[in-house]
Design an enzyme around this catalytic site. Structure first.
Site, PDB file in Angstrom:
ATOM      1  N   LYS A  58      43.636  -1.198   6.732  1.00  0.00           N
ATOM      2  CA  LYS A  58      44.741  -0.634   7.529  1.00  0.00           C
ATOM      3  C   LYS A  58      44.636  -1.078   8.987  1.00  0.00           C
ATOM      4  CE  LYS A  58      46.686   2.203   4.448  1.00  0.00           C
ATOM      5  NZ  LYS A  58      47.575   1.528   3.546  1.00  0.00           N
ATOM      6  N   LYS A  93      48.172  -6.800  -6.339  1.00  0.00           N
ATOM      7  CA  LYS A  93      48.727  -5.771  -7.214  1.00  0.00           C
ATOM      8  C   LYS A  93      50.108  -5.339  -6.755  1.00  0.00           C
ATOM      9  CE  LYS A  93      46.959  -1.596  -5.023  1.00  0.00           C
ATOM     10  NZ  LYS A  93      46.438  -0.266  -5.250  1.00  0.00           N
ATOM     11  N   LYS A 139      54.696  -1.320  -2.855  1.00  0.00           N
ATOM     12  CA  LYS A 139      55.940  -1.482  -2.087  1.00  0.00           C
ATOM     13  C   LYS A 139      55.667  -2.045  -0.704  1.00  0.00           C
ATOM     14  CE  LYS A 139      56.136   3.295  -1.945  1.00  0.00           C
ATOM     15  NZ  LYS A 139      56.191   3.254  -3.386  1.00  0.00           N
TER      16      LYS A 139
END
Ligand code: TRP
Length: 331
Positions: free
Chosen positions: A111, A194, A197
């Site tokens: 992140k 993977k 969204k």
């Protein structure tokens, strides 16, 4: 009976990765365990959604949980923020979570790399909140994908540390759980990692997508220019399409295209057409129920209230005992 907890962050509609990676497991487990399935709206606050987006995302996940087959009479389905005891346990666990270990978490490092302008404390302590979600019901089984393994290990660490600090065997150790031996990985349509969204438009197929939208996305999936020798190993983007077929298509269909690939006769357009149709068939009943349930405000409100009540019953018992163990006493 063993207790199960799992949740999905409410950042929008659920996709095939959520369905085949997690929800199918939830649906099976609800018959065998004491299950708590929640919508992680507190976790979603790390990205600062608007009030309207926050609410509509929670609604989507609630609707899609139900449409996918989670039964509110079997499992407890609730919205995380309806259970303030979770936030209270999070506070206590934070006193025992160390900066160094939180900074080392791979999801935190990812992140920080992806959003260097929004490295907030909620992001840093995300694994502590997740531990609180699990420990609040003293769960032992957590149906999640492989990418959550490290968070589970941290939940065990925080629970054990609490037990040791207060010299009380209170929290049991939670472990990742999956019905199938090899964790299914659902790839996205971009040829890389993977399904998710956040990976960009067109990478994920949503349970709520119309057949037309599914066809469009699948036809745009990344492919190469075709095999150049017989029986060659498939490059990632092609293997991904076959992996997706594995969850929605019949073994015969897969064998058929596998054979065409190995004999260098494959036409990716045909494969994609078949894949799209099989995805449409696999998701049709869910899509239908999504539309029905989304329009039934009275039912949704009943399910959410019932879930909050059942969840708070379990959570408040834990908090009462935790406060006692910590030493908060009445005068
Ligand atoms: N971190 C999980 C994910 O991204 C979501 C989650 C939050 C969760 N709290 C949880 C999963 C507790 C299982 C148990 O998928």
């Amino acid at each position: 009976m063993e207790t199960v907890v799992s949740g999905i962050r409410s950042t929008g509609n659920l996709h095939l990765g959520n369905y085949y990676g997690a929800i199918q497991n939830f649906v099976k487990m609800q018959h065998e365990y004491n299950c708590f399935f929640f919508i992680a709206d507190l976790h979603s606050l790390t990205t600062h959604p608007t009030p309207d987006n926050l609410h509509s995302n929670v609604k989507s996940v609630l609707v899609e949980y139900l449409a996918a087959g989670i039964d509110p009479d079997k499992a407890t389905i609730y919205v995380q923020s309806d259970v303030p005891e979770v936030a209270e346990l999070y506070l206590y666990l934070n006193m025992n979570a160390y900066l160094g270990e939180l900074e080392r978490s791979t999801s935190f490092k990812d992140k920080v790399r992806a959003h260097p302008d929004n490295v907030n404390a909620g992001l840093l302590t995300y694994p502590v909140l997740m531990a609180a979600d699990i420990l609040i019901h003293r769960a032992t089984k957590v149906p999640v994908g492989k990418d959550q393994e490290q968070h589970l290990e941290m939940a065990r660490t925080f629970g054990n540390r609490f037990n040791r600090l207060y010299n009380h065997e209170y929290f049991p150790e939670p472990y990742a759980f999956n019905f199938s031996a090899n964790l299914v990985k659902i790839p996205g349509l971009d040829g890389k990692g993977k399904m998710g969204k956040s990976e960009g438009e067109g990478n994920a197929i949503f349970l709520s997508d119309t057949p037309e939208a599914i066809r469009k996305k699948v036809m745009r999936a990344v492919t190469d220019s075709g095999p150049t020798t017989e029986n060659q190993q498939k490059p990632d983007e092609i293997q991904n399409l076959f992996d997706l077929m594995r969850v929605v298509s019949t073994p015969d269909t897969i064998a058929h295209f596998d054979n065409l690939y190995n004999t260098m006769q494959i036409r990716y357009g045909d494969l994609k057409k078949q894949l799209a149709e099989d995805m449409i068939i696999a998701t049709a009943p869910i899509r239908e129920r999504i539309n029905d349930i989304a329009g039934d405000a009275a039912y949704l409100s009943k399910v959410a209230r019932h879930g909050a009540e059942k969840s708070r019953e379990s959570a408040s018992k834990t908090i009462r005992e935790v406060r006692e163990i910590i030493g908060f006493r009445n005068f």
